[in-house]
Design a protein around this motif. Structure first.
Motif, PDB file in Angstrom:
ATOM      1  N   TYR A  32       0.896  -1.109  -0.071  1.00 47.19           N
ATOM      2  CA  TYR A  32      -0.115  -0.101  -0.012  1.00 47.19           C
ATOM      3  C   TYR A  32       0.952   1.145  -0.041  1.00 47.19           C
ATOM      4  O   TYR A  32       1.827   1.147   0.545  1.00 47.19           O
ATOM      5  N   ALA A  33       0.426   2.234  -0.723  1.00 45.53           N
ATOM      6  CA  ALA A  33       1.297   3.498  -0.762  1.00 45.53           C
ATOM      7  C   ALA A  33       0.713   3.992   0.839  1.00 45.53           C
ATOM      8  O   ALA A  33      -0.164   3.947   1.430  1.00 45.53           O
ATOM      9  N   LEU A  51       5.061   7.348  -0.242  1.00 43.26           N
ATOM     10  CA  LEU A  51       5.800   6.234  -0.555  1.00 43.26           C
ATOM     11  C   LEU A  51       4.906   5.156  -1.241  1.00 43.26           C
ATOM     12  O   LEU A  51       4.093   4.787  -0.581  1.00 43.26           O
ATOM     13  N   THR A  52       5.214   4.697  -2.716  1.00 39.63           N
ATOM     14  CA  THR A  52       4.520   3.828  -3.448  1.00 39.63           C
ATOM     15  C   THR A  52       4.809   2.419  -2.673  1.00 39.63           C
ATOM     16  O   THR A  52       6.075   1.948  -2.768  1.00 39.63           O
ATOM     17  N   SER A 105       0.138   3.687  -7.100  1.00 37.08           N
ATOM     18  CA  SER A 105       1.309   4.605  -7.027  1.00 37.08           C
ATOM     19  C   SER A 105       0.751   5.744  -6.108  1.00 37.08           C
ATOM     20  O   SER A 105      -0.444   6.121  -5.981  1.00 37.08           O
ATOM     21  N   CYS A 106       1.822   6.291  -5.223  1.00 33.38           N
ATOM     22  CA  CYS A 106       1.140   7.121  -4.059  1.00 33.38           C
ATOM     23  C   CYS A 106       1.123   8.686  -4.990  1.00 33.38           C
ATOM     24  O   CYS A 106       1.498   8.789  -5.980  1.00 33.38           O
ATOM     25  N   ASP A 107       0.157   9.319  -4.121  1.00 31.50           N
ATOM     26  CA  ASP A 107       0.264  10.788  -4.483  1.00 31.50           C
ATOM     27  C   ASP A 107      -0.400  11.572  -3.060  1.00 31.50           C
ATOM     28  O   ASP A 107      -0.037  10.687  -1.976  1.00 31.50           O
ATOM     29  N   LEU A 108      -0.521  12.589  -3.113  1.00 24.93           N
ATOM     30  CA  LEU A 108      -0.684  13.496  -1.896  1.00 24.93           C
ATOM     31  C   LEU A 108      -2.173  14.096  -1.982  1.00 24.93           C
ATOM     32  O   LEU A 108      -2.431  15.192  -1.366  1.00 24.93           O
ATOM     33  N   LEU A 109      -2.936  13.242  -2.600  1.00 24.09           N
ATOM     34  CA  LEU A 109      -4.312  13.519  -2.481  1.00 24.09           C
ATOM     35  C   LEU A 109      -5.235  12.980  -1.317  1.00 24.09           C
ATOM     36  O   LEU A 109      -5.201  11.845  -0.987  1.00 24.09           O
ATOM     37  N   ARG A 110      -5.609  13.890  -0.269  1.00 26.14           N
ATOM     38  CA  ARG A 110      -5.979  13.369   0.937  1.00 26.14           C
ATOM     39  C   ARG A 110      -7.103  12.302   1.018  1.00 26.14           C
ATOM     40  O   ARG A 110      -7.115  11.461   1.589  1.00 26.14           O
ATOM     41  N   GLN A 111      -7.900  12.444  -0.130  1.00 19.50           N
ATOM     42  CA  GLN A 111      -9.165  11.548  -0.166  1.00 19.50           C
ATOM     43  C   GLN A 111      -8.982  10.106  -0.514  1.00 19.50           C
ATOM     44  O   GLN A 111      -9.829   9.268  -0.234  1.00 19.50           O
TER      45      GLN A 111
END
Length: 126
Positions: A32-33, A51-52, A105-111
């Protein structure tokens, strides 16, 4: 039951370092990211780093690049945020979070993050 327990916050002087930890239980981090967010009063919670899970790639917001490092220890099922050269503007409550879907892949979207730690206060002040 998934639980994330954070530790490591506190008071540090400008230019100092601090490491935050986030131990997961009831859940395996491996695929999990994972991410760290932070929030100050009156502002939206913002993504700091992620982190992915499946390939270990990392991402940082511009303001913390080259100062913060995200990592994980899969044996301990724990994630970390190493912070160096801290600035007063880094003062915030920091939250760890885990993605709701495996192998993204990870990102910084809170939802997209389903599980959150309780938050730990980091204060950078002389």
């Amino acid at each position: 039951q998934v639980q994330l327990v954070e530790s490591g916050g506190g008071l540090v002087q400008p230019g100092g370092s601090m490491r935050l930890s986030c131990e997961a239980s009831g859940f395996r981090l491996d695929g999990y990211a994972i991410s760290w967010f932070r929030q100050t009063p009156g502002k939206e919670r913002e993504g700091v780093s992620c982190l992915t899970g499946w390939n270990g790639k990392t991402f940082y917001r511009d303001s913390v690049k080259d100062r913060f490092t995200i990592s994980r220890d899969t044996a301990k099922n724990t994630m970390y945020l190493q912070m160096t050269s801290l600035k007063p503007s880094d003062t915030a409550i920091y939250y760890c979070a885990i993605d709701s879907v495996e192998f993204r892949s990870c990102d910084l979207l809170r939802q997209r993050y389903a599980y959150w730690g309780q938050g730990t206060q980091v204060t950078v002040s002389s």
